[in-house]
Design a protein around this motif. Structure first.
Motif, PDB file in Angstrom:
ATOM      1  N   ARG A 279       6.095   4.152  18.564  1.00  0.00           N
ATOM      2  CA  ARG A 279       5.362   5.278  19.113  1.00  0.00           C
ATOM      3  C   ARG A 279       3.793   5.050  19.597  1.00  0.00           C
ATOM      4  O   ARG A 279       3.181   3.955  19.101  1.00  0.00           O
ATOM      5  CB  ARG A 279       4.874   6.310  18.202  1.00  0.00           C
ATOM      6  CG  ARG A 279       6.342   6.931  17.547  1.00  0.00           C
ATOM      7  CD  ARG A 279       6.042   8.143  16.924  1.00  0.00           C
ATOM      8  NE  ARG A 279       5.503   7.825  15.573  1.00  0.00           N
ATOM      9  CZ  ARG A 279       4.975   8.654  14.641  1.00  0.00           C
ATOM     10  NH1 ARG A 279       5.147  10.032  14.791  1.00  0.00           N
ATOM     11  NH2 ARG A 279       4.183   8.333  13.702  1.00  0.00           N
ATOM     12  N   GLU A 280       3.375   5.491  20.737  1.00  0.00           N
ATOM     13  CA  GLU A 280       2.163   4.986  21.588  1.00  0.00           C
ATOM     14  C   GLU A 280       1.301   5.972  21.325  1.00  0.00           C
ATOM     15  O   GLU A 280       1.378   7.060  21.345  1.00  0.00           O
ATOM     16  CB  GLU A 280       2.649   4.765  22.911  1.00  0.00           C
ATOM     17  CG  GLU A 280       1.293   4.376  23.903  1.00  0.00           C
ATOM     18  CD  GLU A 280       1.930   4.028  25.376  1.00  0.00           C
ATOM     19  OE1 GLU A 280       1.193   4.582  25.976  1.00  0.00           O
ATOM     20  OE2 GLU A 280       3.027   3.298  25.557  1.00  0.00           O
TER      21      GLU A 280
ATOM     22  N   ILE B 241       0.514   0.933  19.758  1.00  0.00           N
ATOM     23  CA  ILE B 241       1.820   1.334  19.654  1.00  0.00           C
ATOM     24  C   ILE B 241       2.237   0.517  18.164  1.00  0.00           C
ATOM     25  O   ILE B 241       2.176  -0.545  17.930  1.00  0.00           O
ATOM     26  CB  ILE B 241       2.793   0.353  20.838  1.00  0.00           C
ATOM     27  CG1 ILE B 241       2.293   0.637  21.990  1.00  0.00           C
ATOM     28  CG2 ILE B 241       4.285   0.603  20.450  1.00  0.00           C
ATOM     29  CD1 ILE B 241       2.688  -0.256  23.196  1.00  0.00           C
ATOM     30  N   SER B 242       2.738   1.642  17.425  1.00  0.00           N
ATOM     31  CA  SER B 242       3.072   1.330  16.047  1.00  0.00           C
ATOM     32  C   SER B 242       4.387   2.158  15.912  1.00  0.00           C
ATOM     33  O   SER B 242       4.520   3.368  16.074  1.00  0.00           O
ATOM     34  CB  SER B 242       2.137   1.696  15.213  1.00  0.00           C
ATOM     35  OG  SER B 242       2.663   1.331  13.825  1.00  0.00           O
TER      36      SER B 242
ATOM     37  N   GLY C  75       9.404  -4.732  20.720  1.00  0.00           N
ATOM     38  CA  GLY C  75       8.335  -4.343  21.493  1.00  0.00           C
ATOM     39  C   GLY C  75       7.968  -5.375  22.573  1.00  0.00           C
ATOM     40  O   GLY C  75       7.108  -4.864  23.477  1.00  0.00           O
TER      41      GLY C  75
ATOM     42  N   MET D  14       7.409   1.879  27.732  1.00  0.00           N
ATOM     43  CA  MET D  14       5.955   1.932  27.408  1.00  0.00           C
ATOM     44  C   MET D  14       5.287   2.632  28.893  1.00  0.00           C
ATOM     45  O   MET D  14       5.529   2.198  29.732  1.00  0.00           O
ATOM     46  CB  MET D  14       5.630   0.755  27.197  1.00  0.00           C
ATOM     47  CG  MET D  14       4.072   0.519  27.193  1.00  0.00           C
ATOM     48  SD  MET D  14       3.252  -1.136  27.090  1.00  0.00           S
ATOM     49  CE  MET D  14       4.354  -1.698  25.440  1.00  0.00           C
TER      50      MET D  14
ATOM     51  N   PRO E 119      -2.709  -2.463  25.578  1.00  0.00           N
ATOM     52  CA  PRO E 119      -2.174  -2.110  24.409  1.00  0.00           C
ATOM     53  C   PRO E 119      -2.168  -2.881  23.191  1.00  0.00           C
ATOM     54  O   PRO E 119      -1.921  -4.102  23.571  1.00  0.00           O
ATOM     55  CB  PRO E 119      -0.830  -1.352  24.713  1.00  0.00           C
ATOM     56  CG  PRO E 119      -0.475  -2.229  26.082  1.00  0.00           C
ATOM     57  CD  PRO E 119      -1.780  -2.699  26.692  1.00  0.00           C
TER      58      PRO E 119
ATOM     59  N   LEU F 189       0.130  -3.907  19.992  1.00  0.00           N
ATOM     60  CA  LEU F 189       1.587  -3.850  19.546  1.00  0.00           C
ATOM     61  C   LEU F 189       1.456  -4.058  18.034  1.00  0.00           C
ATOM     62  O   LEU F 189       1.550  -5.306  17.636  1.00  0.00           O
ATOM     63  CB  LEU F 189       2.637  -4.512  20.407  1.00  0.00           C
ATOM     64  CG  LEU F 189       3.896  -4.570  19.633  1.00  0.00           C
ATOM     65  CD1 LEU F 189       4.785  -3.127  19.595  1.00  0.00           C
ATOM     66  CD2 LEU F 189       4.849  -5.347  20.333  1.00  0.00           C
TER      67      LEU F 189
END
Length: 308
Positions: free
Chosen positions: A161-162, A157-158, A25, A1, A12, A14
């Motif tokens: 991918r960030e 973040i999903s 994650g 990350m 962030p 997640l």
């Protein structure tokens, strides 16, 4: 990350789908913190604690674990009693925290306070050396919760991918969920001034006991009522109205006055030990199962919920 090293404070969200994505994650996030020498805390619902601990193996002994369904039942106490207490005890090093305040099953009454909490983390930790990762169950939560997460987190973040959030606007979210609070038609009320403070407290205790509250929880509500009614007299125009009613297995106590709360973080930040006074709202957040606030030029309402 990469977000973990992007600045002093990193926040962030997640989005995860299923247990494996949750572990993918969170566990590397924890391990990276430990490898960097950063103190790590994991504050998530109880059912998630076990799977994270198991995945970490022996490394779990180096992590502080907190059941968020208990410590964070009232979102208003998460910043002072979960996040800040961990970070403030380690002022000379960067800290890394997983905090999951929004989970499937949160009530409609709790949800606005959760979103305001997520928005206010950004100002509460501005300039601090900390990374707070907030998991969101993308399968169990509704679209509103995911949309609000984009507004309260600068990074999302999903699917591994960030990305930077295109709709990050925490101040707007705080105001959006500063919702008017309409009291129940069944509420009993008492109007008080400085001379009626003891009677107002007795009124709350009497009504709450009638609705089934007893023992230490009744004592907690009595203390909260004393704090809020005193605040109304001192800071809210000298008078106020207290209302009490029962709702879904809880006793609800609401105090309204003509004051306006200027600081959205009031009652959500730990007070310096040397500070005299100013801890009333903090105490309210610590003792109650949920606290909702509406404030504006027309006045302020503080609504407290306590389980029977």
């Amino acid at each position: 990350m990469t977000a973990a090293t992007a600045g002093p404070f990193v926040h962030p969200a997640l989005f995860y789908r299923g247990e494996q994505e949750y572990l993918d994650g969170t566990v590397p996030f924890v391990r990276a913190g430990l490898e960097a020498g950063e103190p790590v805390a994991v504050a998530v619902p109880a059912q998630k604690l076990g799977v994270v601990q198991e995945a970490l193996g022996d490394a779990a002994a180096e992590v502080t674990f907190v059941d968020m369904t208990q410590a964070g039942r009232n979102p208003g106490r998460i910043i002072p009693k979960v996040l800040r207490v961990f970070a403030d005890a380690r002022p000379d090093t960067r800290v890394r925290i997983i905090g999951e305040p929004v989970w499937p099953g949160r009530s409609e009454a709790e949800y606005p306070a959760c979103v305001q909490h997520e928005a206010l983390i950004n100002s509460a930790f501005e300039g601090r050396e900390a990374t707070i990762l907030c998991p969101y169950d993308a399968e169990g939560l509704d679209e509103r919760a995911l949309t609000d997460a984009y507004a309260t987190h600068p990074v999302v973040i999903s699917g591994g991918r960030e990305q930077k959030s295109p709709s990050y606007a925490p101040e707007r979210v705080v105001e959006l969920y500063n919702e008017p609070l309409n009291p129940s038609e069944a509420a009993q009320e008492y109007v008080f001034g400085a001379d009626e403070l003891p009677t107002a407290r007795y009124f709350v205790v009497e009504q709450a006991a009638r609705f089934g509250l007893s023992g230490i929880r009744l004592e907690d509500l009595a203390l909260v009522a004393a704090e809020l009614t005193t605040n109304s007299v001192v800071h809210g125009g000298g008078t106020g109205t207290v209302r009490v009613w029962a709702e879904d297995g809880q006793v609800v106590c609401e105090v309204r006055d003509e004051g306006c709360m200027k600081d959205p973080l009031a009652g959500r930040q730990p007070s310096p030990p040397a500070q005299l006074g100013g801890r009333g709202l903090l105490l309210v957040n610590y003792l109650m199962d949920l606290v909702r606030v509406h404030t504006g030029p027309e006045g302020t309402a503080v609504r407290c919920y306590v389980d029977c």
